[in-house]
Design a protein around this motif. Structure first.
Motif, PDB file in Angstrom:
ATOM      1  N   MET A  48     -57.692  17.596  96.252  1.00 21.47           N
ATOM      2  CA  MET A  48     -56.726  18.345  97.037  1.00 21.47           C
ATOM      3  C   MET A  48     -56.730  17.934  98.508  1.00 21.47           C
ATOM      4  SD  MET A  48     -54.842  20.222  95.197  1.00 21.47           S
ATOM      5  CE  MET A  48     -54.073  21.113  96.540  1.00 21.47           C
ATOM      6  N   THR A  49     -57.910  17.659  99.077  1.00 23.88           N
ATOM      7  CA  THR A  49     -57.945  17.305 100.492  1.00 23.88           C
ATOM      8  C   THR A  49     -57.133  16.037 100.746  1.00 23.88           C
ATOM      9  OG1 THR A  49     -60.047  16.140 100.159  1.00 23.88           O
ATOM     10  CG2 THR A  49     -60.165  18.424 100.917  1.00 23.88           C
ATOM     11  N   THR A  50     -57.149  15.102  99.792  1.00 24.60           N
ATOM     12  CA  THR A  50     -56.365  13.877  99.931  1.00 24.60           C
ATOM     13  C   THR A  50     -54.880  14.158  99.733  1.00 24.60           C
ATOM     14  OG1 THR A  50     -58.254  12.605  99.093  1.00 24.60           O
ATOM     15  CG2 THR A  50     -56.132  11.497  99.116  1.00 24.60           C
ATOM     16  N   LEU A  51     -54.550  15.012  98.777  1.00 28.09           N
ATOM     17  CA  LEU A  51     -53.140  15.340  98.529  1.00 28.09           C
ATOM     18  C   LEU A  51     -52.505  16.040  99.729  1.00 28.09           C
ATOM     19  CD1 LEU A  51     -53.229  16.481  94.792  1.00 28.09           C
ATOM     20  CD2 LEU A  51     -52.299  14.354  95.725  1.00 28.09           C
ATOM     21  N   TYR A  52     -53.272  16.877 100.425  1.00 28.58           N
ATOM     22  CA  TYR A  52     -52.737  17.509 101.632  1.00 28.58           C
ATOM     23  C   TYR A  52     -52.337  16.453 102.662  1.00 28.58           C
ATOM     24  CZ  TYR A  52     -54.395  22.187 100.207  1.00 28.58           C
ATOM     25  OH  TYR A  52     -54.589  23.378  99.556  1.00 28.58           O
ATOM     26  N   LEU A  53     -53.158  15.394 102.779  1.00 33.49           N
ATOM     27  CA  LEU A  53     -52.846  14.322 103.720  1.00 33.49           C
ATOM     28  C   LEU A  53     -51.630  13.519 103.267  1.00 33.49           C
ATOM     29  CD1 LEU A  53     -56.428  12.949 104.484  1.00 33.49           C
ATOM     30  CD2 LEU A  53     -54.973  14.234 106.039  1.00 33.49           C
ATOM     31  N   GLU A  62     -55.488  25.367 104.523  1.00 29.19           N
ATOM     32  CA  GLU A  62     -56.014  24.030 104.228  1.00 29.19           C
ATOM     33  C   GLU A  62     -55.000  22.947 104.583  1.00 29.19           C
ATOM     34  OE1 GLU A  62     -59.091  25.125 100.575  1.00 29.19           O
ATOM     35  OE2 GLU A  62     -57.106  24.319 100.101  1.00 29.19           O
ATOM     36  N   ALA A  63     -53.738  23.170 104.239  1.00 33.32           N
ATOM     37  CA  ALA A  63     -52.705  22.183 104.556  1.00 33.32           C
ATOM     38  C   ALA A  63     -52.554  22.027 106.068  1.00 33.32           C
ATOM     39  CB  ALA A  63     -51.382  22.584 103.921  1.00 33.32           C
ATOM     40  N   LEU A  64     -52.502  23.140 106.780  1.00 34.91           N
ATOM     41  CA  LEU A  64     -52.374  23.080 108.233  1.00 34.91           C
ATOM     42  C   LEU A  64     -53.585  22.398 108.867  1.00 34.91           C
ATOM     43  CD1 LEU A  64     -50.935  26.650 108.924  1.00 34.91           C
ATOM     44  CD2 LEU A  64     -49.686  24.481 109.038  1.00 34.91           C
ATOM     45  N   ALA A  65     -54.778  22.653 108.310  1.00 38.32           N
ATOM     46  CA  ALA A  65     -55.979  21.998 108.819  1.00 38.32           C
ATOM     47  C   ALA A  65     -55.911  20.485 108.634  1.00 38.32           C
ATOM     48  CB  ALA A  65     -57.221  22.552 108.117  1.00 38.32           C
ATOM     49  N   ILE A 107     -42.993  13.368 100.051  1.00 39.38           N
ATOM     50  CA  ILE A 107     -43.679  14.213  99.073  1.00 39.38           C
ATOM     51  C   ILE A 107     -43.633  15.671  99.522  1.00 39.38           C
ATOM     52  CG2 ILE A 107     -45.819  14.625  97.807  1.00 39.38           C
ATOM     53  CD1 ILE A 107     -44.474  11.911  97.266  1.00 39.38           C
ATOM     54  N   ILE A 108     -43.027  16.515  98.675  1.00 33.86           N
ATOM     55  CA  ILE A 108     -42.960  17.958  98.918  1.00 33.86           C
ATOM     56  C   ILE A 108     -43.904  18.615  97.910  1.00 33.86           C
ATOM     57  CG2 ILE A 108     -41.437  19.931  99.234  1.00 33.86           C
ATOM     58  CD1 ILE A 108     -40.689  17.419 100.916  1.00 33.86           C
ATOM     59  N   MET A 109     -44.987  19.195  98.401  1.00 34.30           N
ATOM     60  CA  MET A 109     -46.052  19.670  97.501  1.00 34.30           C
ATOM     61  C   MET A 109     -46.056  21.188  97.387  1.00 34.30           C
ATOM     62  SD  MET A 109     -50.099  18.730  97.323  1.00 34.30           S
ATOM     63  CE  MET A 109     -50.804  19.602  98.705  1.00 34.30           C
ATOM     64  N   MET A 110     -46.253  21.639  96.148  1.00 33.38           N
ATOM     65  CA  MET A 110     -46.402  23.065  95.846  1.00 33.38           C
ATOM     66  C   MET A 110     -47.769  23.259  95.178  1.00 33.38           C
ATOM     67  SD  MET A 110     -45.092  26.147  95.631  1.00 33.38           S
ATOM     68  CE  MET A 110     -44.748  27.593  94.642  1.00 33.38           C
ATOM     69  N   PRO A 111     -48.817  23.626  95.943  1.00 38.47           N
ATOM     70  CA  PRO A 111     -50.132  23.837  95.332  1.00 38.47           C
ATOM     71  C   PRO A 111     -50.303  25.268  94.846  1.00 38.47           C
ATOM     72  CG  PRO A 111     -50.321  23.907  97.719  1.00 38.47           C
ATOM     73  CD  PRO A 111     -48.852  23.750  97.407  1.00 38.47           C
ATOM     74  N   GLY A 112     -51.125  25.455  93.837  1.00 39.86           N
ATOM     75  CA  GLY A 112     -51.389  26.801  93.324  1.00 39.86           C
ATOM     76  C   GLY A 112     -51.412  26.825  91.814  1.00 39.86           C
TER      77      GLY A 112
END
Length: 371
Positions: A263-268, A289-292, A192-197
């Motif tokens: 979003m917190t789940t999607l980052y994982l 957030e992603a790095l965290a 999964i390659i995610m682009m948030p925003g």
């Protein structure tokens, strides 16, 4: 202290989320927290965390908003805040005009945060009228100093902090995963390659599509997800994205998910998170957030987002606007897998709160009549 934060609304943007998180941290530290805005979905969360929200339509960039000057003056007289923290230009205008009607000795101290590189004009200059200014990154600080006659000692850089506990030490819920794959079966077994925003031209979704067109040729096991809603008036750009996705043959390779509250789940879930803004972004909250969450990030090397990556994960930096170089970095990150990522103190919520409180203390100590 009694602290009143002022911003236009409480929807889902980085300024809004940062305000709510900061308010929550203030309450935990024993301060009285108030927020004035026109409200929104995050107002309930704010109240649930112990702050008081006051509804006031201070969001419109129009002369009609000046009708809120007297109500704001009454509010300030009722609350007697020690600090008013303004986070946007129109609320700042209303507050400064409201304070004019109060005796100098009864005016609270005012702190302003430059959350962005605002257009240089008298409307924006209101933010420099505060007793002290905060910039959310070094590039914002440099921009303010280059464009306004602000003494350097009146401006402090405080990076936006994340609450690590909200992103780390979490596992993907099996129940969530089952719902996810029922809704998006095409993502099963994919990287999964995610682009948030939010959906906006300068956020770089068109560059993301160009990068994905190159990536899937080399890694057919990749699937892109664009996460974010289209703001009112930006629906035409969403249609443009959908047409470009089809033109590039990515209809089955890139999914547009719209606005999400997980979003917190999607980052994982994501294997790589992408940040491709086409102009310098003041901070780039999604990067932190992603790095965290422990997820690697690839980003153009410019603006506040690059400052975060330089400090936390320089491996992910790519030359601006070079989608081929970006593709190579994503490929390298996929091959490297998830790796330990350390978030320096200055990017953590508790550090942001402590630094902001030090600014408040300094400003209050300099007020007339201070002990």
């Amino acid at each position: 202290m009694r602290i009143l934060q002022a911003l236009p609304a409480l929807y889902s943007g980085g300024v809004e989320r940062g305000t709510v998180e900061f308010a929550s941290d203030l309450v935990k530290r024993g301060h009285e927290s108030f927020v004035v805005s026109k409200g929104g979905p995050m107002a309930e969360q704010l109240r649930g965390q112990g702050s008081t929200h006051i509804f006031m339509p201070i969001h419109r960039k129009s002369p009609a908003s000046f009708g809120q000057i007297r109500p704001m003056r009454r509010l300030i007289q009722e609350l007697h805040p020690d600090i008013i923290h303004v986070r946007s230009r129109m609320p700042a205008w209303i507050i400064f005009l409201a304070l004019k009607g109060l005796p100098a000795e009864r005016r609270p101290a005012v702190v302003s945060t430059f959350h962005g590189m605002y257009s240089v004009n008298p409307y924006s200059a209101i933010m420099t009228r505060a007793d002290h200014l905060i910039a959310v990154s070094d590039c914002v600080r440099d921009y303010v100093l280059a464009n306004y006659p602000v003494p350097e000692d009146k401006l402090t850089v405080i990076q936006r902090g994340v609450d690590l506990s909200a992103f780390r030490q979490r596992e993907l819920s099996q129940q969530w995963l089952q719902r996810w794959f029922r809704q998006y079966p095409q993502l099963a077994g994919k990287k999964i390659i995610m682009m948030p925003g939010r959906i906006s031209r300068w956020k770089g979704q068109l560059d993301f599509l160009a990068m994905m067109a190159e990536l899937v040729q080399k890694r057919p096991d990749c699937h892109g997800i664009i996460v974010g809603g289209a703001e009112p008036g930006k629906e035409h750009f969403l249609e443009e994205l959908e047409k470009e996705r089809a033109r590039l043959g990515l209809t089955d390779r890139v999914s547009l998910l719209g606005q999400r509250n997980d979003m917190t789940t999607l980052y994982l879930l994501a294997d790589v998170v992408c940040h491709m803004s086409t102009k310098p972004e003041p901070f780039g909250r999604t990067v932190t957030e992603a790095l965290a969450s422990g997820t690697p990030v690839a980003a153009y090397n410019r603006g506040g987002a690059a400052e975060t990556l330089q400090a936390c994960f320089p491996t992910g930096l790519t030359p601006p606007d070079d989608t081929q170089a970006f593709t190579r970095v994503v490929l390298d990150l996929l091959d490297g897998g998830k790796q330990p990522i350390e978030i320096p103190e200055r990017f953590r919520l508790e550090s942001q709160t402590a630094a902001t409180l030090r600014v408040y203390d300094t400003v209050l100590a300099g007020k007339p009549g201070a002990p």
